[in-house]
Design a protein around this motif. Structure first.
Motif, PDB file in Angstrom:
ATOM      1  N   LEU A  30      -5.880   7.031   0.254  1.00  0.00           N
ATOM      2  CA  LEU A  30      -6.473   5.706   0.463  1.00  0.00           C
ATOM      3  C   LEU A  30      -6.381   4.854  -0.804  1.00  0.00           C
ATOM      4  CD1 LEU A  30      -9.645   6.487   2.619  1.00  0.00           C
ATOM      5  CD2 LEU A  30      -7.408   5.652   3.376  1.00  0.00           C
ATOM      6  N   ASP A  31      -5.985   5.456  -1.907  1.00  0.00           N
ATOM      7  CA  ASP A  31      -5.775   4.702  -3.146  1.00  0.00           C
ATOM      8  C   ASP A  31      -4.512   3.849  -3.084  1.00  0.00           C
ATOM      9  OD1 ASP A  31      -8.063   5.651  -4.390  1.00  0.00           O
ATOM     10  OD2 ASP A  31      -7.013   7.288  -5.419  1.00  0.00           O
ATOM     11  N   THR A  32      -3.625   4.178  -2.143  1.00  0.00           N
ATOM     12  CA  THR A  32      -2.357   3.458  -2.048  1.00  0.00           C
ATOM     13  C   THR A  32      -2.392   2.431  -0.933  1.00  0.00           C
ATOM     14  OG1 THR A  32      -1.340   4.980  -0.467  1.00  0.00           O
ATOM     15  CG2 THR A  32      -1.132   5.549  -2.815  1.00  0.00           C
ATOM     16  N   VAL A  33      -1.587   1.406  -1.070  1.00  0.00           N
ATOM     17  CA  VAL A  33      -1.472   0.376  -0.040  1.00  0.00           C
ATOM     18  C   VAL A  33      -0.987   1.001   1.266  1.00  0.00           C
ATOM     19  CG1 VAL A  33      -0.258  -1.734   0.620  1.00  0.00           C
ATOM     20  CG2 VAL A  33      -1.082  -1.453  -1.724  1.00  0.00           C
ATOM     21  N   GLU A  34      -0.003   1.901   1.173  1.00  0.00           N
ATOM     22  CA  GLU A  34       0.542   2.549   2.364  1.00  0.00           C
ATOM     23  C   GLU A  34      -0.513   3.414   3.043  1.00  0.00           C
ATOM     24  OE1 GLU A  34       1.983   3.106  -0.772  1.00  0.00           O
ATOM     25  OE2 GLU A  34       3.413   1.464  -0.570  1.00  0.00           O
ATOM     26  N   GLY A  35      -1.285   4.128   2.252  1.00  0.00           N
ATOM     27  CA  GLY A  35      -2.330   4.985   2.803  1.00  0.00           C
ATOM     28  C   GLY A  35      -3.399   4.196   3.536  1.00  0.00           C
ATOM     29  N   ARG A  36      -3.785   3.062   2.974  1.00  0.00           N
ATOM     30  CA  ARG A  36      -4.781   2.204   3.634  1.00  0.00           C
ATOM     31  C   ARG A  36      -4.194   1.552   4.876  1.00  0.00           C
ATOM     32  NH1 ARG A  36      -5.682   1.033  -1.764  1.00  0.00           N
ATOM     33  NH2 ARG A  36      -4.555  -0.936  -1.642  1.00  0.00           N
ATOM     34  N   ALA A  37      -2.933   1.134   4.806  1.00  0.00           N
ATOM     35  CA  ALA A  37      -2.279   0.472   5.942  1.00  0.00           C
ATOM     36  C   ALA A  37      -2.199   1.411   7.144  1.00  0.00           C
ATOM     37  CB  ALA A  37      -0.886   0.009   5.542  1.00  0.00           C
ATOM     38  N   ARG A  38      -2.020   2.679   6.897  1.00  0.00           N
ATOM     39  CA  ARG A  38      -1.936   3.673   7.962  1.00  0.00           C
ATOM     40  C   ARG A  38      -3.185   3.664   8.849  1.00  0.00           C
ATOM     41  NH1 ARG A  38      -2.054  10.034   6.858  1.00  0.00           N
ATOM     42  NH2 ARG A  38      -1.832  10.713   8.987  1.00  0.00           N
ATOM     43  N   PHE A  39      -4.329   3.314   8.245  1.00  0.00           N
ATOM     44  CA  PHE A  39      -5.589   3.290   8.984  1.00  0.00           C
ATOM     45  C   PHE A  39      -6.102   1.873   9.223  1.00  0.00           C
ATOM     46  CE2 PHE A  39      -5.357   7.373   6.871  1.00  0.00           C
ATOM     47  CZ  PHE A  39      -5.584   8.228   7.935  1.00  0.00           C
TER      48      PHE A  39
END
Length: 165
Positions: A30-39
């Motif tokens: 969730l620290d990454t833009v991609e990780g947050r975008a996934r959710f």
């Protein structure tokens, strides 16, 4: 860190959210833009997403018969922000879903509700290992799985017990 197959249906969302944090390494996707975008989590909602993740982890630990890993906001309090709605189609079939599909808490709430209906909710658990707590779906016949992986966490626990003797 399991080789197990993903949880069925909407529980895969819950499992994936809990597994965004690798406790052993401290890496948080969730620290990454991609990780947050996934959710679908905006940076301003990051603290709430993490709070939801850890409250879910406590419940999954309880499913496996373990105490909480830390004090968290009760999951029921967080899910109250994601109200559900019963939709009935012309044929009389009913579906329980989120009022608003955008917020993560709404999607998690709907996934849990559906899993309750399907009888799969209690099979989603968190690994017993204190340096893991990875979410996994327990497909064992008796539903008494304790570790995300017998090859890693299970083997470590058995080796610790053996050495302690």
């Amino acid at each position: 860190m399991s080789e197990r197959s993903p949880a069925p249906g909407g529980l895969e969302l819950v499992q994936s959210l809990v597994n965004t944090l690798d406790i052993e390494s401290g890496a948080d996707s969730l620290d990454t833009v991609e990780g947050r975008a996934r959710f679908g989590v905006a940076e301003v909602d990051l603290a709430r997403a993490r709070e939801l993740r850890e409250s879910l982890r406590v419940v999954l630990l309880a499913h496996a018969g373990h105490g909480p890993h830390r004090v968290v906001t009760p999951l029921g309090d967080l899910l109250a922000a994601g109200p559900l709605l019963v939709r009935v189609d012309a044929g009389g079939s009913a579906v329980l879903g989120a009022v608003d599909e955008v917020p993560l808490v709404s999607r998690v709430s709907a996934a849990i509700a559906q899993a309750l209906v399907e009888g799969t909710w209690m099979r989603l658990k968190a690994c017993e290992a204190v340096d893991c707590h990875w979410a996994y779906y327990d497909r064992s016949p008796a539903g008494r799985g304790r570790w995300c992986s017998m090859q890693v966490c299970g083997a470590r626990a058995k080796m610790r017990r053996y050495r302690a003797k």
